[in-house]
Scaffold this motif. Sequence first.
Motif, PDB file in Angstrom:
ATOM      1  N   VAL A   1       0.820  -1.215   0.000  1.00 52.21           N
ATOM      2  CA  VAL A   1       0.000   0.000   0.000  1.00 52.21           C
ATOM      3  C   VAL A   1       0.855   1.266   0.000  1.00 52.21           C
ATOM      4  O   VAL A   1       0.659   2.162  -0.816  1.00 52.21           O
ATOM      5  CB  VAL A   1      -0.949   0.014   1.237  1.00 52.21           C
ATOM      6  CG1 VAL A   1      -1.802   1.281   1.244  1.00 52.21           C
ATOM      7  CG2 VAL A   1      -1.817  -1.238   1.267  1.00 52.21           C
ATOM      8  N   MET A   2       1.823   1.340   0.907  1.00 52.01           N
ATOM      9  CA  MET A   2       2.603   2.579   1.066  1.00 52.01           C
ATOM     10  C   MET A   2       3.852   2.611   0.164  1.00 52.01           C
ATOM     11  O   MET A   2       4.585   3.593   0.159  1.00 52.01           O
ATOM     12  CB  MET A   2       3.016   2.770   2.530  1.00 52.01           C
ATOM     13  CG  MET A   2       1.855   2.911   3.506  1.00 52.01           C
ATOM     14  SD  MET A   2       0.725   4.299   3.117  1.00 52.01           S
ATOM     15  CE  MET A   2       1.779   5.700   3.497  1.00 52.01           C
ATOM     16  N   ARG A   3       4.098   1.517  -0.570  1.00 48.29           N
ATOM     17  CA  ARG A   3       5.210   1.463  -1.544  1.00 48.29           C
ATOM     18  C   ARG A   3       6.565   1.780  -0.914  1.00 48.29           C
ATOM     19  O   ARG A   3       7.411   2.445  -1.530  1.00 48.29           O
ATOM     20  CB  ARG A   3       4.962   2.480  -2.693  1.00 48.29           C
ATOM     21  CG  ARG A   3       3.620   2.337  -3.340  1.00 48.29           C
ATOM     22  CD  ARG A   3       3.653   1.174  -4.275  1.00 48.29           C
ATOM     23  NE  ARG A   3       2.358   0.932  -4.877  1.00 48.29           N
ATOM     24  CZ  ARG A   3       2.206   0.542  -6.124  1.00 48.29           C
ATOM     25  NH1 ARG A   3       3.267   0.373  -6.900  1.00 48.29           N
ATOM     26  NH2 ARG A   3       1.014   0.293  -6.599  1.00 48.29           N
ATOM     27  N   MET A   4       6.787   1.332   0.293  1.00 53.03           N
ATOM     28  CA  MET A   4       8.075   1.608   0.925  1.00 53.03           C
ATOM     29  C   MET A   4       9.117   0.584   0.482  1.00 53.03           C
ATOM     30  O   MET A   4       8.780  -0.495  -0.013  1.00 53.03           O
ATOM     31  CB  MET A   4       7.908   1.623   2.440  1.00 53.03           C
ATOM     32  CG  MET A   4       6.991   2.782   2.847  1.00 53.03           C
ATOM     33  SD  MET A   4       6.689   2.870   4.611  1.00 53.03           S
ATOM     34  CE  MET A   4       8.302   3.341   5.139  1.00 53.03           C
ATOM     35  N   ALA A   5      10.386   0.923   0.666  1.00 53.73           N
ATOM     36  CA  ALA A   5      11.473   0.062   0.217  1.00 53.73           C
ATOM     37  C   ALA A   5      12.573   0.011   1.278  1.00 53.73           C
ATOM     38  O   ALA A   5      12.497   0.700   2.296  1.00 53.73           O
ATOM     39  CB  ALA A   5      12.037   0.606  -1.099  1.00 53.73           C
ATOM     40  N   VAL A   6      13.579  -0.802   1.037  1.00 55.16           N
ATOM     41  CA  VAL A   6      14.715  -0.933   1.962  1.00 55.16           C
ATOM     42  C   VAL A   6      15.304   0.459   2.224  1.00 55.16           C
ATOM     43  O   VAL A   6      15.399   1.285   1.310  1.00 55.16           O
ATOM     44  CB  VAL A   6      15.766  -1.906   1.383  1.00 55.16           C
ATOM     45  CG1 VAL A   6      17.099  -1.806   2.131  1.00 55.16           C
ATOM     46  CG2 VAL A   6      15.226  -3.333   1.441  1.00 55.16           C
ATOM     47  N   ASP A   7      15.658   0.694   3.488  1.00 59.67           N
ATOM     48  CA  ASP A   7      16.235   1.956   3.984  1.00 59.67           C
ATOM     49  C   ASP A   7      15.205   3.045   4.308  1.00 59.67           C
ATOM     50  O   ASP A   7      15.576   4.076   4.883  1.00 59.67           O
ATOM     51  CB  ASP A   7      17.282   2.564   3.027  1.00 59.67           C
ATOM     52  CG  ASP A   7      18.605   1.818   3.123  1.00 59.67           C
ATOM     53  OD1 ASP A   7      18.807   1.138   4.156  1.00 59.67           O
ATOM     54  OD2 ASP A   7      19.401   1.887   2.182  1.00 59.67           O
ATOM     55  N   ASP A   8      13.925   2.819   3.951  1.00 61.76           N
ATOM     56  CA  ASP A   8      12.918   3.814   4.313  1.00 61.76           C
ATOM     57  C   ASP A   8      12.654   3.771   5.829  1.00 61.76           C
ATOM     58  O   ASP A   8      12.665   2.702   6.431  1.00 61.76           O
ATOM     59  CB  ASP A   8      11.597   3.548   3.560  1.00 61.76           C
ATOM     60  CG  ASP A   8      11.650   4.069   2.126  1.00 61.76           C
ATOM     61  OD1 ASP A   8      12.563   4.859   1.819  1.00 61.76           O
ATOM     62  OD2 ASP A   8      10.785   3.666   1.320  1.00 61.76           O
ATOM     63  N   PRO A   9      12.420   4.936   6.427  1.00 63.48           N
ATOM     64  CA  PRO A   9      12.172   4.966   7.870  1.00 63.48           C
ATOM     65  C   PRO A   9      10.701   4.728   8.239  1.00 63.48           C
ATOM     66  O   PRO A   9       9.812   5.076   7.479  1.00 63.48           O
ATOM     67  CB  PRO A   9      12.575   6.395   8.243  1.00 63.48           C
ATOM     68  CG  PRO A   9      12.287   7.183   7.012  1.00 63.48           C
ATOM     69  CD  PRO A   9      12.476   6.275   5.834  1.00 63.48           C
ATOM     70  N   VAL A  10      10.479   4.126   9.392  1.00 66.84           N
ATOM     71  CA  VAL A  10       9.137   3.878   9.949  1.00 66.84           C
ATOM     72  C   VAL A  10       9.217   4.177  11.445  1.00 66.84           C
ATOM     73  O   VAL A  10      10.235   3.872  12.066  1.00 66.84           O
ATOM     74  CB  VAL A  10       8.721   2.399   9.775  1.00 66.84           C
ATOM     75  CG1 VAL A  10       7.297   2.168  10.274  1.00 66.84           C
ATOM     76  CG2 VAL A  10       8.854   1.949   8.334  1.00 66.84           C
ATOM     77  N   LEU A  11       8.178   4.771  12.003  1.00 66.01           N
ATOM     78  CA  LEU A  11       8.130   4.946  13.458  1.00 66.01           C
ATOM     79  C   LEU A  11       7.326   3.803  14.078  1.00 66.01           C
ATOM     80  O   LEU A  11       6.249   3.476  13.599  1.00 66.01           O
ATOM     81  CB  LEU A  11       7.485   6.287  13.817  1.00 66.01           C
ATOM     82  CG  LEU A  11       8.231   7.535  13.347  1.00 66.01           C
ATOM     83  CD1 LEU A  11       7.418   8.796  13.641  1.00 66.01           C
ATOM     84  CD2 LEU A  11       9.613   7.621  14.002  1.00 66.01           C
ATOM     85  N   LEU A  12       7.888   3.179  15.118  1.00 70.89           N
ATOM     86  CA  LEU A  12       7.192   2.081  15.798  1.00 70.89           C
ATOM     87  C   LEU A  12       6.967   2.436  17.261  1.00 70.89           C
ATOM     88  O   LEU A  12       7.773   3.122  17.875  1.00 70.89           O
ATOM     89  CB  LEU A  12       8.014   0.795  15.737  1.00 70.89           C
ATOM     90  CG  LEU A  12       8.293   0.149  14.382  1.00 70.89           C
ATOM     91  CD1 LEU A  12       8.937  -1.230  14.618  1.00 70.89           C
ATOM     92  CD2 LEU A  12       7.035  -0.004  13.553  1.00 70.89           C
ATOM     93  N   PHE A  13       5.858   1.930  17.817  1.00 70.20           N
ATOM     94  CA  PHE A  13       5.654   1.994  19.272  1.00 70.20           C
ATOM     95  C   PHE A  13       4.912   0.734  19.676  1.00 70.20           C
ATOM     96  O   PHE A  13       4.285   0.078  18.834  1.00 70.20           O
ATOM     97  CB  PHE A  13       4.890   3.270  19.676  1.00 70.20           C
ATOM     98  CG  PHE A  13       3.458   3.301  19.198  1.00 70.20           C
ATOM     99  CD1 PHE A  13       3.155   3.533  17.866  1.00 70.20           C
ATOM    100  CD2 PHE A  13       2.402   3.103  20.079  1.00 70.20           C
ATOM    101  CE1 PHE A  13       1.836   3.560  17.415  1.00 70.20           C
ATOM    102  CE2 PHE A  13       1.085   3.133  19.660  1.00 70.20           C
ATOM    103  CZ  PHE A  13       0.802   3.361  18.326  1.00 70.20           C
ATOM    104  N   ASN A  14       5.028   0.375  20.931  1.00 72.21           N
ATOM    105  CA  ASN A  14       4.385  -0.867  21.387  1.00 72.21           C
ATOM    106  C   ASN A  14       3.605  -0.671  22.683  1.00 72.21           C
ATOM    107  O   ASN A  14       3.166  -1.634  23.304  1.00 72.21           O
ATOM    108  CB  ASN A  14       5.433  -1.981  21.554  1.00 72.21           C
ATOM    109  CG  ASN A  14       6.497  -1.616  22.578  1.00 72.21           C
ATOM    110  OD1 ASN A  14       6.393  -0.580  23.247  1.00 72.21           O
ATOM    111  ND2 ASN A  14       7.509  -2.450  22.715  1.00 72.21           N
ATOM    112  N   GLY A  15       3.457   0.575  23.105  1.00 74.27           N
ATOM    113  CA  GLY A  15       2.719   0.853  24.341  1.00 74.27           C
ATOM    114  C   GLY A  15       3.569   0.705  25.594  1.00 74.27           C
ATOM    115  O   GLY A  15       3.083   0.931  26.703  1.00 74.27           O
TER     116      GLY A  15
END
Lengths: 241, 241
Positions: free
Chosen positions: A33-47
């Motif tokens: 869906v978001m067409r991301m690739a290797v080296d692209d940044p993502v923000l994660l959280f887990n509570g």
Amino acid sequence: MKQAKVRLYVEQGLGEGQTIPLTKEQAHYLFGVMRMAVDDPVLLFNGRDGEWRCVVTVANKRNGELLCEAQTKPLQMPPDLWLCFAPIKKARTDFIVEKAAEMGAARIVPVTTDFTNSERIRQDRLQAHAVEAAEQCGGTYVPEVAELTKLERLLADWPDGRQLMFCDEAEVGSAKRLAASEGGPWAILIGPEGGFSEAERAKLKVLPFAHVVSLGPRILRADTAAVAAMTLWQQALGDWQ
Amino acid sequence: MKQAKVRLYVEQGLGEGQTIPLTKEQAHYLFGVMRMAVDDPVLLFNGRDGEWRCVVTVANKRNGELLCEAQTKPLQMPPDLWLCFAPIKKARTDFIVEKAAEMGAARIVPVTTDFTNSERIRQDRLQAHAVEAAEQCGGTYVPEVAELTKLERLLADWPDGRQLMFCDEAEVGSAKRLAASEGGPWAILIGPEGGFSEAERAKLKVLPFAHVVSLGPRILRADTAAVAAMTLWQQALGDWQ
């Protein structure tokens, strides 16, 4: 440094150098869906561990992996506020859960009351809505959606020291303000369309931990009332102070 | 005396002894959907003459007539508050209009901003939502939904003496309270998903009539922000005081 366009909730622990395997759904979302690739940044959280900047290290259609680089936000717990509400029509119940997560409730408690139409909820679906709202609003915490409880049972098991803001639509007009001295754990209780029964109102009003609060001279729908009540509480006693 | 189960907005003037012919849609709703019959009571309001108890005198499938008996509520004007907002996705725009009517805004002003996705609205459909919300919430006034305006144009034509509560999501954390001294006509401005552009924020912040207000540490969706902002305003300066 590229700016992360996606913020995702994950179950795994987050910390520097941690690798995060993605589920099929997450991989589909990021790479399909978001067409991301290797080296692209993502923000994660887990509570639990705050928010982390991660980069894509493996990007396949059905799986993928992220690498945790650095913490971007510490864990920010919301105040100890429960939102208790009587489930209404599906779309509006979804909205109430979304709004509770955005407004910073710590726990969401669906309750059945005398005038509740809906006797069932899909707890897992509501929990997914809370996750999505947390992803969207930049929070690092996801409120737990409790199982549906009877109001009677909820009040019988009421925890010591937790105060209750009871939004009684029959109180229209008398705006009692919450005093800043009444800190500590709280809960807000919102009734169903049609309000509370006379028996419920009589019982609620004499509870020593209950505070009756008016939400103005017009009758608000339950989802509007939930946001308005959380606004009053957050401004008087919560993290909007 | 039977209790009225239906509350309807009509265009006509209301007064003792007045007869009110019904439109085809109103007749269908009262007699087809709600199964009402001659002598059944209905509450009517028109945004000008308060609320009136009427009874059904003619009940046909395609037409009908009501007779005005007695006023049940005087006209209660909301405070002079405009809600200005950037239209978002259809369902959420509908919600904002509904919420504005319930929360007691006097006028609803859709505005296009730099980051507004939606360049068109259906003004008539939004107005119908405002009517429905007024029917539901027991109000006697229906806020007018204005035509879509450019933010630039709105600010250029800004009326003398009207103050503006500008909810800037970049102000997260700094909760400035509205002071009770700042009465008079007001407007609330809510941005689109994605907030205001830097140019817009710079321009808004220096306007002499603008007050920047924070809506807490989480980023709220536009519809949540609208309810929260109206709650803060109504409690500080409006008819929830």
